[in-house]
Design a protein around this motif. Structure first.
Motif, PDB file in Angstrom:
ATOM      1  N   LEU A 247     -38.709  40.555  37.863  1.00 52.06           N
ATOM      2  CA  LEU A 247     -39.757  39.553  38.122  1.00 52.06           C
ATOM      3  C   LEU A 247     -39.329  38.596  39.233  1.00 52.06           C
ATOM      4  O   LEU A 247     -40.142  38.188  40.060  1.00 52.06           O
ATOM      5  CB  LEU A 247     -40.106  38.767  36.851  1.00 52.06           C
ATOM      6  N   LEU A 248     -38.049  38.261  39.266  1.00 54.62           N
ATOM      7  CA  LEU A 248     -37.560  37.398  40.346  1.00 54.62           C
ATOM      8  C   LEU A 248     -37.698  38.111  41.690  1.00 54.62           C
ATOM      9  O   LEU A 248     -38.136  37.518  42.674  1.00 54.62           O
ATOM     10  CB  LEU A 248     -36.095  37.001  40.121  1.00 54.62           C
ATOM     11  N   ARG A 249     -37.343  39.393  41.703  1.00 54.20           N
ATOM     12  CA  ARG A 249     -37.447  40.151  42.958  1.00 54.20           C
ATOM     13  C   ARG A 249     -38.898  40.217  43.422  1.00 54.20           C
ATOM     14  O   ARG A 249     -39.195  40.082  44.611  1.00 54.20           O
ATOM     15  CB  ARG A 249     -36.941  41.578  42.760  1.00 54.20           C
ATOM     16  N   LEU A 250     -39.802  40.459  42.471  1.00 52.80           N
ATOM     17  CA  LEU A 250     -41.225  40.537  42.825  1.00 52.80           C
ATOM     18  C   LEU A 250     -41.716  39.194  43.355  1.00 52.80           C
ATOM     19  O   LEU A 250     -42.391  39.117  44.390  1.00 52.80           O
ATOM     20  CB  LEU A 250     -42.066  40.947  41.604  1.00 52.80           C
ATOM     21  N   ALA A 251     -41.376  38.129  42.634  1.00 55.92           N
ATOM     22  CA  ALA A 251     -41.845  36.793  43.018  1.00 55.92           C
ATOM     23  C   ALA A 251     -41.252  36.386  44.359  1.00 55.92           C
ATOM     24  O   ALA A 251     -41.961  35.836  45.226  1.00 55.92           O
ATOM     25  CB  ALA A 251     -41.477  35.777  41.934  1.00 55.92           C
ATOM     26  N   MET A 252     -39.970  36.668  44.557  1.00 53.48           N
ATOM     27  CA  MET A 252     -39.326  36.289  45.822  1.00 53.48           C
ATOM     28  C   MET A 252     -39.870  37.120  46.981  1.00 53.48           C
ATOM     29  O   MET A 252     -40.005  36.618  48.103  1.00 53.48           O
ATOM     30  CB  MET A 252     -37.799  36.432  45.724  1.00 53.48           C
ATOM     31  N   GLY A 253     -40.183  38.389  46.706  1.00 49.46           N
ATOM     32  CA  GLY A 253     -40.795  39.228  47.744  1.00 49.46           C
ATOM     33  C   GLY A 253     -42.122  38.631  48.179  1.00 49.46           C
ATOM     34  O   GLY A 253     -42.421  38.505  49.379  1.00 49.46           O
ATOM     35  N   ALA A 254     -42.926  38.215  47.195  1.00 45.39           N
ATOM     36  CA  ALA A 254     -44.237  37.626  47.493  1.00 45.39           C
ATOM     37  C   ALA A 254     -44.066  36.286  48.213  1.00 45.39           C
ATOM     38  O   ALA A 254     -44.803  35.967  49.153  1.00 45.39           O
ATOM     39  CB  ALA A 254     -45.032  37.458  46.204  1.00 45.39           C
ATOM     40  N   GLU A 256     -41.596  35.346  50.107  1.00 43.93           N
ATOM     41  CA  GLU A 256     -41.138  35.569  51.477  1.00 43.93           C
ATOM     42  C   GLU A 256     -42.311  35.966  52.377  1.00 43.93           C
ATOM     43  O   GLU A 256     -42.468  35.437  53.481  1.00 43.93           O
ATOM     44  CB  GLU A 256     -40.047  36.653  51.475  1.00 43.93           C
ATOM     45  N   ARG A 257     -43.149  36.861  51.875  1.00 43.31           N
ATOM     46  CA  ARG A 257     -44.305  37.274  52.688  1.00 43.31           C
ATOM     47  C   ARG A 257     -45.274  36.108  52.888  1.00 43.31           C
ATOM     48  O   ARG A 257     -45.884  35.958  53.942  1.00 43.31           O
ATOM     49  CB  ARG A 257     -45.003  38.478  52.054  1.00 43.31           C
ATOM     50  N   GLY A 258     -45.383  35.255  51.891  1.00 42.44           N
ATOM     51  CA  GLY A 258     -46.255  34.083  52.013  1.00 42.44           C
ATOM     52  C   GLY A 258     -45.765  33.127  53.093  1.00 42.44           C
ATOM     53  O   GLY A 258     -46.549  32.639  53.920  1.00 42.44           O
ATOM     54  N   LEU A 259     -44.456  32.869  53.086  1.00 42.28           N
ATOM     55  CA  LEU A 259     -43.899  31.960  54.095  1.00 42.28           C
ATOM     56  C   LEU A 259     -44.094  32.530  55.500  1.00 42.28           C
ATOM     57  O   LEU A 259     -44.423  31.798  56.442  1.00 42.28           O
ATOM     58  CB  LEU A 259     -42.404  31.722  53.819  1.00 42.28           C
ATOM     59  N   GLU A 260     -43.937  33.848  55.609  1.00 43.61           N
ATOM     60  CA  GLU A 260     -44.128  34.484  56.915  1.00 43.61           C
ATOM     61  C   GLU A 260     -45.593  34.378  57.360  1.00 43.61           C
ATOM     62  O   GLU A 260     -45.882  34.246  58.546  1.00 43.61           O
ATOM     63  CB  GLU A 260     -43.699  35.960  56.851  1.00 43.61           C
ATOM     64  N   THR A 261     -46.482  34.421  56.383  1.00 44.69           N
ATOM     65  CA  THR A 261     -47.907  34.318  56.709  1.00 44.69           C
ATOM     66  C   THR A 261     -48.241  32.923  57.253  1.00 44.69           C
ATOM     67  O   THR A 261     -49.019  32.781  58.201  1.00 44.69           O
ATOM     68  CB  THR A 261     -48.766  34.638  55.458  1.00 44.69           C
TER      69      THR A 261
END
Ligand code: MIC
Ligand code: MG
Length: 308
Positions: A247-254, A256-261
């Motif tokens: 769940l941490l990996r999933l949340a951190m993946g999301a 990271e993509r959010g910050l890039e957006t």
């Protein structure tokens, strides 16, 4: 509201009964109390509190830097908001056998249903990395003996983890050592065995065959084990499966993509459909329950004042 209404000793008894039922218990790793509420809401059977997540949460690598107080406090925050049993990763037990007994008591006090203690040397490292070392058999057994003697609630689950499989490069030798150690840990009183870094279903089956107590499978991503399905694991007799860091990996993946957006698009408008809504968040934390509680108190106080 505020916390689970089920007292820890009842969660532990329910955990023991669920383990005895022979069905596979699925315990994803909660990276915070809120995610534990989500795990319960989705219908899982238990919550795992990972050492890797706890240290990563503090911005630290998983090499035994976290203290017993930090682990007990965080595990307690997670355990108290869910009706599910919570199992915590207690690494090497935070010291010598006497310390392990204290660890068990503090983790019991924090409301957990169980913990696992591993046989790595200090400083420990992630079980799926190379270059791990384990302590000798006597030291490993003493840790478990101390844990069992330390607990006050007989239903508190003392699980022994062995990392020995990954310390030997020859897989036949590694499995022979893992089977031998698993048996001895169970004989020393471990209620369950966590054979770390099993490479195949056959290896899980071999541990299953060797001990009478429940066994756990660690389905951590980017590790040494293939990601088997819950069906495959149930079929070889595994009793608990953890998804410790998922769940941490999933949340951190999301995240990271959010910050890039934000950087690329200047706003998060395109990401809003992927977000948990405000309504769903409030539902999970039972916002409505708090409002009506508050209203009840407020009304009560007013009428009370008028009468006096
Ligand atoms: C299960 C584990 O002990 C954890 O801390 O969650 C880790 C998980 C990981 O680092 O992927 C492990 O040593 O397997
Ligand atoms: Mg760990």
């Amino acid at each position: 509201m505020l916390q689970s209404t089920i007292p820890p000793h009842e969660k532990r008894a329910a955990f023991r009964a669920a383990l005895a039922s022979g069905t596979l218990l699925r315990m994803p790793g909660a990276f915070n109390p809120l995610s534990a509420q989500l795990i319960q809401d989705k219908g899982f059977e238990g919550v795992y509190v990972s050492g890797a997540v706890l240290s990563a949460d503090l911005g630290l690598p998983d090499i035994g830097l976290t203290t017993l107080s930090e682990v007990a406090q965080r595990a307690g925050q997670i355990a108290r908001v869910t009706d599910l049993p919570a199992l915590v990763d207690a690494d090497t037990g935070f010291g010598e056998p006497m310390n392990v007994a204290r660890t068990v008591q503090l983790i019991e006090d924090a409301g957990l249903a169980g913990l696992h203690i591993e046989d790595q040397v200090n400083p420990k490292r992630c079980g799926h990395l190379d270059g791990k070392e384990v302590v000798d058999e006597n030291t490993a057994l003493k840790r478990i003996r101390a844990a069992v003697l330390g607990r006050r609630d007989p239903n508190f689950l003392v699980m022994a983890r062995t990392d020995i499989r990954g310390t030997l490069s020859d897989s036949t030798q590694g499995m022979r050592a893992a089977i031998d150690r698993a048996k001895k840990l169970a004989d020393a009183g471990a209620d369950a065995i966590f054979p770390e870094a099993m490479a195949s279903l056959e290896e899980f089956a071999a541990i299953r065959e060797a001990v009478d107590v429940p066994i756990l499978a660690n389905m951590t991503e980017f590790g040494k084990s293939e990601l088997f399905t819950t069906r495959q694991l149930a079929d070889v007799g595994v009793n608990i499966v953890i998804f410790p860091v998922s769940l941490l990996r999933l949340a951190m993946g999301a995240a990271e993509r959010g910050l890039e957006t934000i950087l690329a698009e200047g706003s998060l408008t395109s990401k809003v459909p992927e977000m948990q809504t405000r309504a769903r968040l409030y539902e999970l934390i039972d916002y409505a329950g708090y409002s009506s509680f508050d209203e009840g108190i407020f009304t009560f106080d007013l009428s009370h004042n008028r009468d006096s």
